[in-house]
Write a protein that holds these residues in place. Sequence first.
Motif, short mmCIF file in Angstrom:
data_model
loop_
_atom_site.label_atom_id
_atom_site.label_comp_id
_atom_site.label_asym_id
_atom_site.label_seq_id
_atom_site.Cartn_x
_atom_site.Cartn_y
_atom_site.Cartn_z
N ASP A 29 27.54 -1.63 14.12
CA ASP A 29 28.83 -1.63 14.82
C ASP A 29 28.72 -2.22 16.22
OD1 ASP A 29 30.08 -0.47 12.66
OD2 ASP A 29 29.75 1.59 13.36
N VAL A 30 27.57 -2.00 16.87
CA VAL A 30 27.40 -2.61 18.19
C VAL A 30 27.37 -4.12 18.07
CG1 VAL A 30 25.75 -2.92 20.08
CG2 VAL A 30 26.24 -0.64 19.24
N GLY A 31 26.66 -4.60 17.03
CA GLY A 31 26.59 -6.05 16.83
C GLY A 31 27.94 -6.65 16.51
N ARG A 32 28.85 -5.89 15.84
CA ARG A 32 30.17 -6.42 15.46
C ARG A 32 31.25 -6.02 16.47
NH1 ARG A 32 29.99 -5.03 8.92
NH2 ARG A 32 28.24 -6.45 8.42
N HIS A 33 30.81 -5.43 17.60
CA HIS A 33 31.73 -5.05 18.68
C HIS A 33 32.76 -4.02 18.23
CE1 HIS A 33 30.00 -8.29 21.08
NE2 HIS A 33 30.24 -9.12 20.06
N ARG A 34 32.40 -3.15 17.30
CA ARG A 34 33.29 -2.06 16.89
C ARG A 34 32.94 -0.83 17.75
NH1 ARG A 34 32.77 -2.47 10.27
NH2 ARG A 34 33.75 -4.53 10.02
N TYR A 35 33.44 -0.84 18.94
CA TYR A 35 33.01 0.18 19.91
C TYR A 35 33.57 1.56 19.60
CZ TYR A 35 31.50 -3.97 22.38
OH TYR A 35 30.91 -5.16 22.71
N GLY A 36 34.72 1.62 18.87
CA GLY A 36 35.27 2.91 18.46
C GLY A 36 34.33 3.64 17.52
N TYR A 37 33.80 2.90 16.53
CA TYR A 37 32.85 3.51 15.59
C TYR A 37 31.53 3.89 16.30
CZ TYR A 37 35.85 2.03 11.77
OH TYR A 37 36.91 1.87 10.91
N VAL A 38 31.17 3.09 17.32
CA VAL A 38 29.96 3.40 18.09
C VAL A 38 30.11 4.77 18.76
CG1 VAL A 38 28.57 2.73 20.10
CG2 VAL A 38 29.34 1.00 18.47
N CYS A 39 31.28 5.00 19.34
CA CYS A 39 31.52 6.28 20.01
C CYS A 39 31.49 7.43 19.01
CB CYS A 39 32.86 6.26 20.74
SG CYS A 39 32.92 5.07 22.12
N ILE A 40 32.07 7.20 17.81
CA ILE A 40 32.08 8.25 16.78
C ILE A 40 30.65 8.58 16.35
CG2 ILE A 40 32.75 8.78 14.39
CD1 ILE A 40 35.29 7.08 14.90
N ALA A 41 29.82 7.55 16.17
CA ALA A 41 28.44 7.77 15.73
C ALA A 41 27.65 8.54 16.79
CB ALA A 41 27.77 6.42 15.46
N GLU A 43 28.89 10.56 19.07
CA GLU A 43 29.40 11.92 19.12
C GLU A 43 28.81 12.76 18.00
OE1 GLU A 43 31.48 15.13 20.56
OE2 GLU A 43 31.27 13.14 21.47
N ALA A 44 28.70 12.16 16.81
CA ALA A 44 28.11 12.88 15.67
C ALA A 44 26.64 13.21 15.94
CB ALA A 44 28.23 12.03 14.40
N LEU A 45 25.91 12.24 16.47
CA LEU A 45 24.50 12.48 16.79
C LEU A 45 24.35 13.58 17.84
CD1 LEU A 45 23.13 8.85 16.85
CD2 LEU A 45 22.35 10.67 15.37
N ASP A 46 25.21 13.56 18.87
CA ASP A 46 25.13 14.57 19.92
C ASP A 46 25.35 15.97 19.36
OD1 ASP A 46 24.65 12.61 21.75
OD2 ASP A 46 26.69 12.52 22.55
N GLN A 47 26.38 16.11 18.50
CA GLN A 47 26.68 17.44 17.96
C GLN A 47 25.57 17.92 17.03
OE1 GLN A 47 30.60 18.33 16.55
NE2 GLN A 47 31.60 16.91 17.98
N LEU A 48 25.03 17.03 16.21
CA LEU A 48 23.92 17.42 15.34
C LEU A 48 22.69 17.84 16.17
CD1 LEU A 48 24.10 14.69 12.55
CD2 LEU A 48 24.57 17.13 12.29
#
Length: 782
Positions: A29-41, A43-48
């Motif tokens: 997602d970083v490579g494809r500039h999908r920054y919304g999905y980057v933030c979701i990923a 956030e998921a890592l932080d909570q886990l």
Amino acid sequence: MEKLTFYALSAPEKLDRIGAYLSERLIRDVGRHRYGYVCIAMEALDQLLMACHCQSINLFVESFLKMVAKLLESEKPNLQILGTNSFVKFANIEEDTPSYHRSYDFFVSRFSEMCHSGHEDLEIKTKIRMSGIKGLQGVVRKTVNDELQANIWDPQHMDKIVPSLLFNLQHVEEAESRSPSPLQAPEKEKENPAELAERCLRELLGRAAFGNIKNAIKPVLVHLDNHSLWEPKVFAIRCFKIIMYSIQPQHSHLVIQQLLSHLDANSRSAATVRAGIVEVLSEAAVIAATGSVGPTVLEMFNTLLRQLRLSIDYALTGSYDGAISLGTKIIKEHEERMFQEAVIKTIGSFASTLPTYQRSEVILFIMSKVPLPSLHHPMEMGRTGENRNRLTQIMLLKSLLQVSTGFQCNNMMSALPSNFLDRLLSTALMEDAEIRLFVLEILISFIDRHGNRHKFSTISTLSDISVLKLKVDKCSRQDTIFMKKHSQQLYRHIYLSCKEETNIQKHYEALYGLLALISIELANEEVVVDLIRLVLAVQDVAQVNEENLPVYNRCALYALGAAYLNLISQLTTVPAFCQHIREVIESRKKEAPYMLPEDVFVERPRLSQNVDGVVIELLFRQSNISEVLGGSGYNADRLCLPYIPQLTDEDRLSKRKSIGETISLQVEVESRNSPEKEERVPAEEITYETLKKAIVDSVAVEEQERERRRQVVEKFQKAPFEEIAAHCGARASLLQSKLNQIFEITIRPPPSPSGTITAAYGQPQSHSIPVYEMKFPDLCVY
């Protein structure tokens, strides 16, 4: 997210696969500039990460750090800040299981780079810098207490972390130059990188162990050198205040040692740089003294005194290499003088914080460094050598004065031990008026234990000294022992100091203060009697004027005697003594005001052109004083004896003696030891009458001896040069003939082993042959 968390907690062995999948998605997602999905990923890592603390979390952490590194590598500020925030959350988690292979080298380098961000937008630049500081703080927290982690105290890491924090501290003015509105002020204060960097630096230093202090301090010194921050010295002082208040107190002496080593390393730097280091050292040493300075006390003073000597050499030679050549950096004398004053101030400020026993050691140590004209401390010769000796003496005595100021010691024997007092008083016989003044002020600092010094700053004849509100204590037993041992030595140097032609008003004020403080602090009845005898002898010096003193000096001695006798008469509270002193002072006011301090010790002294032939009514008379004090219990017989200073070896070694006096002393010794006068005298029978005669005639013999010495000195001072040269030449030829006789006897060759021959008149004569022609027995051959 709740289902994912439940699944991860239920099946911990799946955590590493979950992390790997999320990491793969984030990188794509970083490579494809999908920054919304980057933030979701993220956030998921932080909570886990916050929810799971199982043993298999290490593999998940590897995936997490890989994703954070990917975000930090991005050029987008928002992604960098997002990655930093996730790392800070991770840093605050206490892991149950250690990790043996985790490395934070990349994060240290990247966060340090972010601390130096130069983004065009000021607000974004501030956010990036603050993220970098938070990231470094996270790395420190994660690694500093875990022995299995990478050692964050290694120089390769400290050389990045510490300069990054100092860089943001250094640019505090830039952050404060913006003037936010009152409503935004609290928010802006929170966003100040300088305050955050200071908190991070304090936390880092507070966690430093004994063996890590050096690695933490060295980058600070290098940063201050590279950015030329010693000269304004404000930032450098601030840095080391942060350091000294952050580290553990028992580690303070390590910081002092680092600064001393750095000062030595910069001994050839500009004077302003060295002065900055010394100022920082002063601030740090004062803070360190409240904790534990340890064994660095004398080391610190030794380094400072060595730098003082080097600075004197630089000022005299004009260069750091001792010789001016093409390309040599020329030294500015006023800058070196500024550095010398900074060193002296540092010595005084640090010494004032030391306990009494350490302060005494420092005083002895400084005094041992003062070059003196004695047999054991040879002086440098030549004009340059004399200048160097003089400047060194002045600077070291200034340092000693700084250390002695405010020195409180109940026992004068420990405050002024014999070896120290001997060396100090020997400097009182120097020709240099400035050096003599320093010696007097140092003595006053030691003797004044009740803060009476400033009350005698001006010389006057007060009719009532109660207005001075003097603090007077009874002389203790230790002080009495001290005065019995050293009083004659003190009196002698005071007497000789009064006779110096180069004295000015400050010298007489210091002499008056010294006499007054001895009377208050150390005086018993015997000391009072001796001080009165001493002052009356000083009056005789002004009256007889054997030293050919100028008019001002003679009037000053009269005035000094009047002021002191006025003081001591009121301290003794003997009415008849006070009456006699007041009568003489009143007579002087009417007939000779130039003999009183009110007319002499002013900006424009009112002197008389003719001071000779002073009538007896204007003088303090020894017979009257001994009579009135004898009736009050004082030793009248001792009061009747005039004060005569004893001649010691110090006078022969002192520079104040002229060449004529030195020759006269040599001639006197030769005349006494001459072989021509060595005659056998029959042993005299010792009887009671003999002893009685010796005691009665002792005063007359001393008087004759003093007169003989005076005639010899006068002869060598006033006789023509040809007469002195002829006299010395005759003595030299006699000495040479005696030496030739001795040499002839001692170097006569031994008799030959081959025997003797008979000379004329039948006398056997030793026959000498060269060694190589001698015939030795066979047993002597190896």
